[in-house]
Motif scaffolding. Structure first.
Motif, short mmCIF file in Angstrom:
data_model
loop_
_atom_site.label_atom_id
_atom_site.label_comp_id
_atom_site.label_asym_id
_atom_site.label_seq_id
_atom_site.Cartn_x
_atom_site.Cartn_y
_atom_site.Cartn_z
N ALA A 281 1.09 -1.18 0.05
CA ALA A 281 0.13 0.08 0.18
C ALA A 281 0.82 1.48 0.01
O ALA A 281 0.73 2.33 -0.70
CB ALA A 281 -0.97 0.15 1.08
N ALA A 282 2.02 1.20 0.89
CA ALA A 282 2.91 2.39 0.79
C ALA A 282 3.40 2.63 -0.66
O ALA A 282 3.50 3.84 -1.10
CB ALA A 282 3.78 2.32 1.76
N TRP A 283 3.96 1.37 -1.30
CA TRP A 283 4.42 1.62 -2.59
C TRP A 283 3.44 2.26 -3.75
O TRP A 283 3.66 3.06 -4.30
CB TRP A 283 4.88 0.17 -3.11
CG TRP A 283 5.51 0.09 -4.28
CD1 TRP A 283 6.96 0.00 -4.75
CD2 TRP A 283 4.95 -0.14 -5.74
NE1 TRP A 283 7.07 0.20 -5.93
CE2 TRP A 283 5.99 -0.03 -6.60
CE3 TRP A 283 3.72 -0.17 -5.95
CZ2 TRP A 283 5.63 -0.13 -8.05
CZ3 TRP A 283 3.27 -0.36 -7.41
CH2 TRP A 283 4.38 -0.33 -8.11
N THR A 284 2.19 1.95 -3.60
CA THR A 284 1.16 2.10 -4.44
C THR A 284 0.71 3.52 -4.16
O THR A 284 0.31 4.31 -5.19
CB THR A 284 -0.09 1.17 -4.24
OG1 THR A 284 0.38 -0.24 -4.37
CG2 THR A 284 -1.41 1.39 -5.26
N ALA A 285 0.91 3.92 -2.97
CA ALA A 285 0.39 5.47 -2.54
C ALA A 285 1.41 6.26 -3.21
O ALA A 285 1.04 7.35 -3.78
CB ALA A 285 0.46 5.55 -1.19
N GLY A 286 2.73 5.95 -3.27
CA GLY A 286 3.73 6.80 -4.05
C GLY A 286 3.42 6.99 -5.32
O GLY A 286 4.17 7.59 -6.23
N SER A 292 -4.49 5.40 -8.90
CA SER A 292 -5.60 6.34 -8.17
C SER A 292 -6.24 5.32 -7.16
O SER A 292 -7.54 5.24 -7.23
CB SER A 292 -6.63 6.51 -9.32
OG SER A 292 -6.15 7.46 -10.41
N LEU A 293 -5.35 4.90 -6.62
CA LEU A 293 -6.03 4.04 -5.27
C LEU A 293 -5.88 4.80 -4.03
O LEU A 293 -6.27 4.41 -3.00
CB LEU A 293 -5.27 2.62 -5.31
CG LEU A 293 -5.51 1.83 -6.35
CD1 LEU A 293 -4.64 0.53 -6.36
CD2 LEU A 293 -7.22 1.42 -6.42
N GLY A 294 -5.20 5.94 -4.05
CA GLY A 294 -4.98 6.82 -2.71
C GLY A 294 -3.29 7.45 -2.66
O GLY A 294 -2.59 6.45 -3.46
N VAL A 300 -5.12 4.02 0.49
CA VAL A 300 -4.89 2.78 -0.17
C VAL A 300 -5.46 1.75 0.49
O VAL A 300 -6.26 0.84 -0.07
CB VAL A 300 -3.43 2.27 -0.66
CG1 VAL A 300 -3.45 1.04 -1.42
CG2 VAL A 300 -2.98 3.43 -1.86
N LEU A 301 -5.30 1.44 1.80
CA LEU A 301 -5.92 0.47 2.71
C LEU A 301 -7.41 0.67 2.77
O LEU A 301 -8.18 -0.26 2.77
CB LEU A 301 -5.20 0.23 3.79
CG LEU A 301 -3.80 -0.14 3.64
CD1 LEU A 301 -3.06 -0.01 5.40
CD2 LEU A 301 -3.55 -1.41 3.33
N ARG A 346 1.47 -5.49 -10.59
CA ARG A 346 0.61 -6.50 -11.02
C ARG A 346 -0.46 -6.23 -9.93
O ARG A 346 -1.74 -6.42 -10.30
CB ARG A 346 1.14 -7.64 -11.06
CG ARG A 346 1.95 -7.92 -12.55
CD ARG A 346 2.02 -9.58 -12.64
NE ARG A 346 2.79 -10.15 -11.36
CZ ARG A 346 4.21 -10.49 -11.48
NH1 ARG A 346 4.67 -9.90 -12.63
NH2 ARG A 346 4.64 -10.98 -10.61
N LEU A 347 -0.29 -6.25 -8.72
CA LEU A 347 -1.21 -6.05 -7.81
C LEU A 347 -2.29 -5.05 -7.64
O LEU A 347 -3.32 -4.85 -7.49
CB LEU A 347 -0.85 -6.41 -6.31
CG LEU A 347 -1.79 -6.40 -4.90
CD1 LEU A 347 -2.97 -7.32 -5.29
CD2 LEU A 347 -1.14 -6.85 -3.64
N ALA A 348 -1.34 -3.93 -7.55
CA ALA A 348 -2.03 -2.57 -8.05
C ALA A 348 -3.02 -2.31 -9.11
O ALA A 348 -4.01 -1.88 -9.00
CB ALA A 348 -0.97 -1.51 -8.21
#
Length: 533
Positions: A281-286, A292-294, A300-301, A346-348
Motif C-alpha cells: 500500500a505504501a508503494w502504491t500510494a507513491g 488512483s487508489l490513494g 490505499v488500505l 501487478r497487484l496494484a
C-alpha cells in the motif's frame, strides 16, 4: 502464480508464479480418468540396483514448450516405475517423469542434484533450466534432475476436477457463508474420493521421499544433492530424516517449520501477511497518478476495505467472472507476498480493476488478472490444486468439526479482520475420506544443509525458517533481511544470497556462522553481506 499458459519465453516464470500462489496458502486442464492399475514391473524398493533409465528426447508434441526448451538445452527425459505402496513393492505401480541436464565439466563433476519446485504439486521437470542459470559456473559440475513428484506433471496424474478458487478462500463475513463453504469443501473431498480413493492414502511426503531414493538408486548414486523451494524444502528435510547419510549438499529455500506442515500450516501467518499488504500500500500510494487508489498508505488500505465491503454486498463483475468477498483476500495475500516492483505493479493493477467493479463501472481484467481468474474459477487450475490437498491431507490429519474452524476464524478475525478468516478457514481435509497412513515425519537430525529464509516471507515465515534450522542441527541459516520474498535463490534477484548458495554448492563447505544478506533500497537491487556474530 500467473495462471495463464504463456509463450515459451514466459513459461518457466509462470510456473514459479503458480508455485508461489499455491504455497502462499498451503503453505494452471482436462479432467483425467482415475489412475489405472500399473502393468510395468515395479522399481525395487529394497536393496540392489534399479533398472537403468531409458533417456529420450523431452518434447511430447508441438505444444510442449517445456520439453522443447529442455531439448534445446541438451537435456534428456525418462520415466521410472515405482510402487504405489512402498510396503508392497510387487503391487500396483505408478510412473514418475524426470529430466536430466548433464554436467558438462565431467572431469570436475561433483554429483547429481535432485530438484523440487515446491507447491506442493508444482511440476519440476523444467526446473534444471532455471537452476543452471542461477548456479553460474558451478552448474557445469552437476547433473541436474527435474523430478515431477508422484501425481504431478508428467508423473501419473491425480486430478479431482476442482476449480482451485472453490477451496482456497476466506471464510467470509457471516456464519451462513462459512457454512455454505463448508458444504462445498465436503463436496470437493467426496469428488476426489470418487475419482481416486485407491491412491489418496499414498500421496504423502514420506512416499515422495521414498520415490526420490529409488531415483537415486536408478541413477547409480551413493549420495545426492538436493535443492527444494518452500514445500520442496520440507520434502528435502523429510528425505534427510528417512534416509540418513544419502545426501551431499542440501539447500532448503523458503523453508517452513517442519513440525507445522499440513492442513493448518497457514495459521499464525496473519501478521506477516498484513505487513506485506501495508508495504504494498505504501508503494502504491507513491504512484497514485498511475493507479488512483490513494495518495497515502492509509487511503490505499481504505480503498481495499471498500472493495471488500462492496463484494460482501454482491459479487463484483470482472469481465466474465464474479469475484466475491471470499476470494478477494486470497488475491491480496498472494499478490502482496512479493515486494519486487513488477509484482507490486501487478497487484496494484488488480486492485484498480476490482475498485472499478466495486463502483459499478466496467472492469476489464486484462490478460494477467483474466488468466488468474480463469485459473482460480474454472477447471484450469485443477491439476495444480488437487495434489496440494492430496499431499497435505495425506501428511497430517485435520480437525473434522466445522465448528472448530469457525471458532478459530472468529478468534483471528478480532485482530486480523482481512486475513484471519483466510488463514484459519476450513479445507477439504476436514472431510477427507482417509486418515494418514503414517505419522508425520519428525525432522531432527545433523544433516548438513543451507536453509535460506527471508524475514518478510508471508508463506513460510522467517520463524518457520529458524525452526527448520533448529531441527537440522548441522545446518546454517542464510537470512535475507528486509525483503518480502518467497523463493529466493536464483529467483528473487539478490546477488549476495545467490553467491553464498553457489559457494556452498561449489565447495560443500557451510559458512562458519549463520550469514545474513540485506536488500538495499528498493526490491530487486543487489544485496550485500552483513557481518554476523
Amino acid at each position: 502464480m500467473r495462471p495463464t499458459s504463456p509463450g515459451r519465453a514466459r513459461g518457466r516464470a509462470a510456473s514459479r508464479t503458480r508455485a508461489r500462489l499455491l504455497t502462499a496458502l498451503a503453505l494452471p486442464a482436462a479432467v483425467v480418468a482415475p489412475l489405472p492399475a500399473g502393468v510395468a514391473p515395479p522399481a525395487r524398493a529394497g536393496g540392489g540396483t534399479s533398472p537403468p533409465l531409458d533417456w529420450k528426447a523431452c518434447a511430447q508434441g508441438r505444444d510442449d514448450t517445456t520439453g522443447q526448451d529442455l531439448d534445446r538445452a541438451g537435456a534428456r527425459c525418462a520415466e521410472i516405475t515405482v510402487p504405489l505402496d512402498h510396503s508392497r513393492p510387487g503391487g500396483r505401480t505408478i510412473t514418475l517423469g524426470l529430466s536430466q541436464l548433464a554436467a558438462t565439466d565431467r572431469a570436475h563433476r561433483i554429483g547429481t542434484m535432485v530438484l523440487n519446485n515446491g507447491g506442493p504439486g508444482e511440476p519440476t521437470l523444467g526446473m534444471p533450466l532455471d537452476v543452471r542459470k542461477a548456479m553460474g559456473d558451478v552448474a557445469a559440475r552437476y547433473d541436474l534432475i527435474g523430478l515431477d513428484p508422484r501425481f504431478v506433471g508428467r508423473s501419473t496424474p491425480l486430478d479431482c476436477g476442482w476449480p482451485i478458487g472453490l477451496w482456497l478462500r476466506s471464510a467470509g463475513s457471516t456464519r451462513a457463508r462459512f457454512d455454505r463453504q463448508a458444504a462445498v469443501q465436503r463436496d470437493l473431498a467426496e469428488r476426489c474420493a470418487r475419482r481416486h480413493a485407491g491412491v489418496l492414502p499414498y500421496a504423502g511426503t514420506r512416499d515422495a521421499a521414498r520415490d526420490i531414493d529409488l531415483v537415486r538408486r536408478a541413477l547409480g548414486e551413493r549420495r545426492i544433492s538436493f535443492l527444494g523451494y518452500s514445500y520442496g524444502a520440507y520434502l528435502g528435510a523429510v528425505y534427510t530424516q528417512m534416509f540418513p547419510g544419502r545426501t551431499d549438499r542440501v539447500v532448503l529455500d523458503s523453508a517452513g517449520d517442519p513440525a507445522k506442515w499440513g492442513p493448518l500450516a497457514l495459521r499464525g501467518t496473519e501478521d506477516e501477511a498484513e505487513r506485506a499488504l501495508r508495504g504494498w500500500a505504501a508503494w502504491t500510494a507513491g504512484r497514485n497518478g498511475d493507479y488512483s487508489l490513494g495518495a497515502t498508505r492509509a487511503r490505499v488500505l481504505a480503498t481495499v476495505d471498500g472493495i471488500v465491503a462492496a463484494a460482501a454486498d454482491r459479487p463484483l463483475r470482472v469481465g466474465a467472472y464474479e469475484v466475491d468477498e471470499q476470494l478477494i483476500p486470497y488475491l491480496l495475500a498472494t499478490g502482496s507476498g512479493d515486494d519486487r516492483p513488477a509484482a507490486r505493479a501487478r497487484l496494484a493493477s488488480t486492485v484498480r480493476t476490482l475498485n472499478e467493479a466495486a463502483h459499478g463501472r466496467p472492469a476489464d481484467p486484462g490478460p494477467d488478472l483474466g488468466g488468474l481468474l480463469a485459473f482460480l474459477l474454472t477447471g484450469a487450475g485443477s491439476t495444480a490444486a488437487s495434489p496440494v490437498a492430496a499431499i497435505a491431507c495425506a501428511d497430517r490429519a485435520a480437525p473434522r468439526d466445522p465448528g472448530a474452524y469457525w471458532r478459530a476464524v472468529q478468534r483471528s478475525r478480532a485482530r486480523h479482520p482481512l486475513f484471519g478468516p483466510l488463514k484459519n478457514n476450513i479445507w477439504p481435509c476436514a472431510f477427507w475420506p482417509n486418515r494418514p497412513r503414517e505419522r508425520p515425519t519428525r525432522v531432527g537430525n545433523p544433516a548438513p544443509a543451507l536453509v535460506v529464509s527471508a524475514t518478510g516471507d508471508t508463506a513460510t515465515t522467517y520463524e518457520g525458517g529458524k525452526a527448520m534450522h533448529r531441527a537440522l542441527t548441522g545446518s546454517r541459516l542464510l537470512t535475507l533481511r528486509g525483503a518480502t520474498a518467497h523463493q529466493i535463490y536464483g529467483v528473487y534477484g539478490n546477488a549476495c544470497v545467490d553467491a553464498k548458495v553457489n559457494a556452498y554448492l561449489a565447495t560443500g563447505e557451510l559458512p562458519a556462522a549463520d550469514p545474513v544478506c540485506v536488500q538495499d533500497g528498493s526490491s530487486g537491487e543487489r544485496g550485500r553481506p552483513v557481518r554476523t556474530s
